[in-house]
Design an enzyme around this catalytic site. Sequence first.
Site, PDB file in Angstrom:
ATOM      1  N   LEU A 173     -38.349  20.132   2.835  1.00  0.00           N
ATOM      2  CA  LEU A 173     -39.500  20.488   1.729  1.00  0.00           C
ATOM      3  C   LEU A 173     -38.251  20.540   0.632  1.00  0.00           C
ATOM      4  O   LEU A 173     -37.401  20.950   0.220  1.00  0.00           O
ATOM      5  CB  LEU A 173     -39.713  22.061   1.934  1.00  0.00           C
ATOM      6  CG  LEU A 173     -40.577  22.553   3.355  1.00  0.00           C
ATOM      7  CD1 LEU A 173     -41.041  23.643   3.584  1.00  0.00           C
ATOM      8  CD2 LEU A 173     -41.849  21.680   3.500  1.00  0.00           C
ATOM      9  N   ASP A 174     -39.148  20.619  -0.501  1.00  0.00           N
ATOM     10  CA  ASP A 174     -38.413  20.442  -1.944  1.00  0.00           C
ATOM     11  C   ASP A 174     -37.953  21.780  -2.360  1.00  0.00           C
ATOM     12  O   ASP A 174     -38.574  22.981  -1.744  1.00  0.00           O
ATOM     13  CB  ASP A 174     -39.752  20.080  -3.203  1.00  0.00           C
ATOM     14  CG  ASP A 174     -39.864  18.602  -3.002  1.00  0.00           C
ATOM     15  OD1 ASP A 174     -39.197  17.962  -2.514  1.00  0.00           O
ATOM     16  OD2 ASP A 174     -40.867  18.133  -3.481  1.00  0.00           O
ATOM     17  N   THR A 175     -37.165  22.072  -3.212  1.00  0.00           N
ATOM     18  CA  THR A 175     -36.597  23.154  -3.499  1.00  0.00           C
ATOM     19  C   THR A 175     -37.470  24.261  -4.041  1.00  0.00           C
ATOM     20  O   THR A 175     -37.536  25.454  -3.449  1.00  0.00           O
ATOM     21  CB  THR A 175     -35.525  23.070  -4.646  1.00  0.00           C
ATOM     22  OG1 THR A 175     -34.493  22.112  -4.192  1.00  0.00           O
ATOM     23  CG2 THR A 175     -34.805  24.474  -4.893  1.00  0.00           C
TER      24      THR A 175
END
Length: 288
Positions: free
Chosen positions: A129-131
């Site tokens: 997942l993106d940050t």
Amino acid sequence: MFKVIIDENYANLTVENMLEKLGISLPRRKQLLLNNLCYINKQSSERTDTLLLNDLFEVDLSIFDVKKYRSVKFNLTVLYEDEYFIVVEKPSKHIIYDIDDEKDSVINYLTYYFKSYKKKCNVIPVHRLDTDTTGCLVFAKDVITAACFSKMFENNEITKKYVACVNGIIEQEGIIDKNIGKDRHINGKMVACKNGKPAITKFKLLKTNNKISLVEATLITGRTHQIRVHFSSIGTPLVGDTLYGSKIKNDRVMLHCQSLTFVHPIKKKVVTVYSPLPEDMKSLSQLL
């Protein structure tokens, strides 16, 4: 030690066929069999031995190197856990893992969790997942389960539902079918383009005040930044996503992985893991 009780999904397979069905690569299967690292009911087994219903099948995976991580105290929320994998709630602004293990990351927090409860297992990331993105995040506890999940994600066998806040007004429901590739001008950015890889996102509107809309997005494929690119491509970028054209600033991109549904990689039963909306998205949605 990987363990499984043989049920109707695996009964009457040979040891070699069992390893293949579990998704273990041919080189690794050969290593396990040559070193006699497979056991039936605690007894060393041959590759042609047959597994019967209710047998205990075990595989010693200690010959395979798995990276170890630092233990960092953090109060992670566990959404699902069994002997094969764990799903945690990823907090915003936290990276999943750092290649050099110098920065604190979710994998360090999970290492602390296992250590605290004296659980002897590996921590293997199988999902990204993106940050900024919050929600369901999967880690395997052994290399067999990790291989299974990698194949499932690659083959789009996991239903991934997200909730996002987007700029402006959007249709009640629809499908965005646009290929996605790398932006040749900006490093780390993706773009909808004819020469990209196929990408499909289904969506439906949940709430709107005509300035911001809350939408549910289901990924049919899994491309880098897919939801962000697709909604930007139809003129409704995610709130806070300045990389993809959001006019509404926010301290993070408003995207949440709300649920994952899949067939358990080992037990072959349907599993659905759900993560409630984080407080910032819940507060925003209440204003709509």
